[in-house]
Write a protein that holds these residues in place. Structure first.
Motif, PDB file in Angstrom:
ATOM      1  N   UNK A  80      51.890  32.216  34.974  1.00 41.91           N
ATOM      2  CA  UNK A  80      53.138  32.988  34.940  1.00 41.91           C
ATOM      3  C   UNK A  80      53.126  33.991  33.785  1.00 41.91           C
ATOM      4  N   UNK A  81      52.531  33.596  32.650  1.00 41.74           N
ATOM      5  CA  UNK A  81      52.434  34.505  31.508  1.00 41.74           C
ATOM      6  C   UNK A  81      51.648  35.751  31.857  1.00 41.74           C
ATOM      7  N   UNK A  82      50.553  35.579  32.611  1.00 40.46           N
ATOM      8  CA  UNK A  82      49.755  36.738  33.036  1.00 40.46           C
ATOM      9  C   UNK A  82      50.580  37.645  33.936  1.00 40.46           C
ATOM     10  N   UNK A  83      51.322  37.050  34.870  1.00 36.22           N
ATOM     11  CA  UNK A  83      52.135  37.842  35.785  1.00 36.22           C
ATOM     12  C   UNK A  83      53.280  38.541  35.059  1.00 36.22           C
ATOM     13  N   UNK A  84      53.727  37.970  33.931  1.00 37.64           N
ATOM     14  CA  UNK A  84      54.755  38.619  33.126  1.00 37.64           C
ATOM     15  C   UNK A  84      54.218  39.906  32.511  1.00 37.64           C
ATOM     16  N   UNK A  85      52.954  39.864  32.095  1.00 44.51           N
ATOM     17  CA  UNK A  85      52.336  41.049  31.494  1.00 44.51           C
ATOM     18  C   UNK A  85      52.120  42.151  32.523  1.00 44.51           C
ATOM     19  N   UNK A  86      51.683  41.761  33.733  1.00 43.90           N
ATOM     20  CA  UNK A  86      51.487  42.710  34.820  1.00 43.90           C
ATOM     21  C   UNK A  86      51.512  41.920  36.122  1.00 43.90           C
ATOM     22  N   UNK A  87      52.230  42.398  37.102  1.00 45.56           N
ATOM     23  CA  UNK A  87      52.393  41.633  38.344  1.00 45.56           C
ATOM     24  C   UNK A  87      51.065  41.402  39.068  1.00 45.56           C
ATOM     25  N   UNK A  88      50.033  42.210  38.766  1.00 45.61           N
ATOM     26  CA  UNK A  88      48.725  42.050  39.404  1.00 45.61           C
ATOM     27  C   UNK A  88      47.753  41.220  38.567  1.00 45.61           C
ATOM     28  N   UNK A  89      48.152  40.830  37.365  1.00 41.98           N
ATOM     29  CA  UNK A  89      47.251  40.086  36.469  1.00 41.98           C
ATOM     30  C   UNK A  89      47.220  38.610  36.844  1.00 41.98           C
ATOM     31  N   UNK A  90      46.065  38.008  36.685  1.00 42.80           N
ATOM     32  CA  UNK A  90      45.867  36.575  36.938  1.00 42.80           C
ATOM     33  C   UNK A  90      45.008  36.008  35.821  1.00 42.80           C
ATOM     34  N   UNK A  91      44.972  34.699  35.725  1.00 42.10           N
ATOM     35  CA  UNK A  91      44.058  34.085  34.769  1.00 42.10           C
ATOM     36  C   UNK A  91      42.638  34.512  35.102  1.00 42.10           C
ATOM     37  N   UNK A  92      41.810  34.591  34.084  1.00 41.52           N
ATOM     38  CA  UNK A  92      40.461  35.127  34.194  1.00 41.52           C
ATOM     39  C   UNK A  92      39.598  34.366  35.198  1.00 41.52           C
ATOM     40  N   UNK A  93      38.721  35.098  35.874  1.00 40.16           N
ATOM     41  CA  UNK A  93      37.689  34.495  36.716  1.00 40.16           C
ATOM     42  C   UNK A  93      36.337  34.976  36.199  1.00 40.16           C
ATOM     43  N   UNK A  94      35.313  34.195  36.421  1.00 36.40           N
ATOM     44  CA  UNK A  94      33.946  34.603  36.078  1.00 36.40           C
ATOM     45  C   UNK A  94      33.168  34.753  37.370  1.00 36.40           C
ATOM     46  N   UNK A  95      32.834  35.969  37.721  1.00 34.00           N
ATOM     47  CA  UNK A  95      32.163  36.211  38.995  1.00 34.00           C
ATOM     48  C   UNK A  95      30.643  36.166  38.888  1.00 34.00           C
TER      49      UNK A  95
END
Length: 201
Positions: A80-95
């Motif tokens: 939720x904190x990430x989405x507060x910063x930007x609606x498209x942000x999510x917790x990090x992924x490592x691809x």
């Protein structure tokens, strides 16, 4: 008259050259990420610890309102904190390993990894169905957010139980070791720092 024409052509050429320089600068040198995100490689990231470690909250201004985002939260609230910063942000992924190396270099030089070496990622056990329910047949694998397929790149510590034992929890954390980001599994209710990711198109 002829010299005036040459001057005009030279001036036009100079303007075109300057325009090309501006385009190249914006494309390659200017960050495409807005604060508080930083650009690393091709994506934008927010580190909840990229400020004085003594601060408990990160102040974010958005649409003339100021939000206080704690630097340590449980996994769900970190999302939720990430989405507060930007609606498209999510917790990090490592691809892939290349993305991990870029992040390791940044963390080493620009964050407070000595005080907060562990942080939440967007990984979890099991695939979520259409609702928030987990498909129990998929609990033997780890997934990024709402991905349908299991992670294609992992860097789990050797002692992480990848079979049907859940004593360590369901959520994936990352630990900065100085050279790598090692994946681990923790209780989703544990509070730790977090990193948000905003993928650029």
């Amino acid at each position: 008259m002829f010299s005036l024409g040459k001057s005009f052509l030279a001036f036009t050429f100079l303007l075109l050259l300057l325009g090309c320089y501006v385009c190249i600068y914006q494309e390659y040198f200017q960050s495409a990420c807005s604060k508080p995100f930083v650009q690393i490689g091709r994506n934008c990231y927010f580190f909840s610890t990229n400020k004085a470690a003594s601060y408990e909250f990160y102040k974010v201004s958005y649409k003339n309102r100021v939000f206080s985002v704690p630097i340590m939260m449980d996994w769900l609230h970190a999302n939720f904190g990430c989405e507060t910063l930007d609606s498209q942000a999510r917790l990090i992924t490592l691809q892939n390993a290349d993305e991990m190396r870029l992040l390791v270099d940044y963390i080493r030089d620009h964050t407070h990894a000595d005080t907060h070496p562990m942080f939440w990622s967007g990984g979890h056990r099991g695939r979520a169905n259409d609702g928030m329910d987990i498909d129990h047949r998929t609990l033997i694998d780890f997934y990024w957010h709402d991905d349908y397929f299991p992670m294609n790149f992992t860097n789990f510590a050797r002692d992480v139980p990848l079979q049907k034992t859940y004593s360590d929890g369901f959520c994936v954390s990352l630990e900065f070791t100085g050279n790598e980001l090692i994946m681990g599994v923790a209780s989703c209710e544990k509070r730790m720092s977090f990193v948000c990711e905003l993928r650029l198109l």
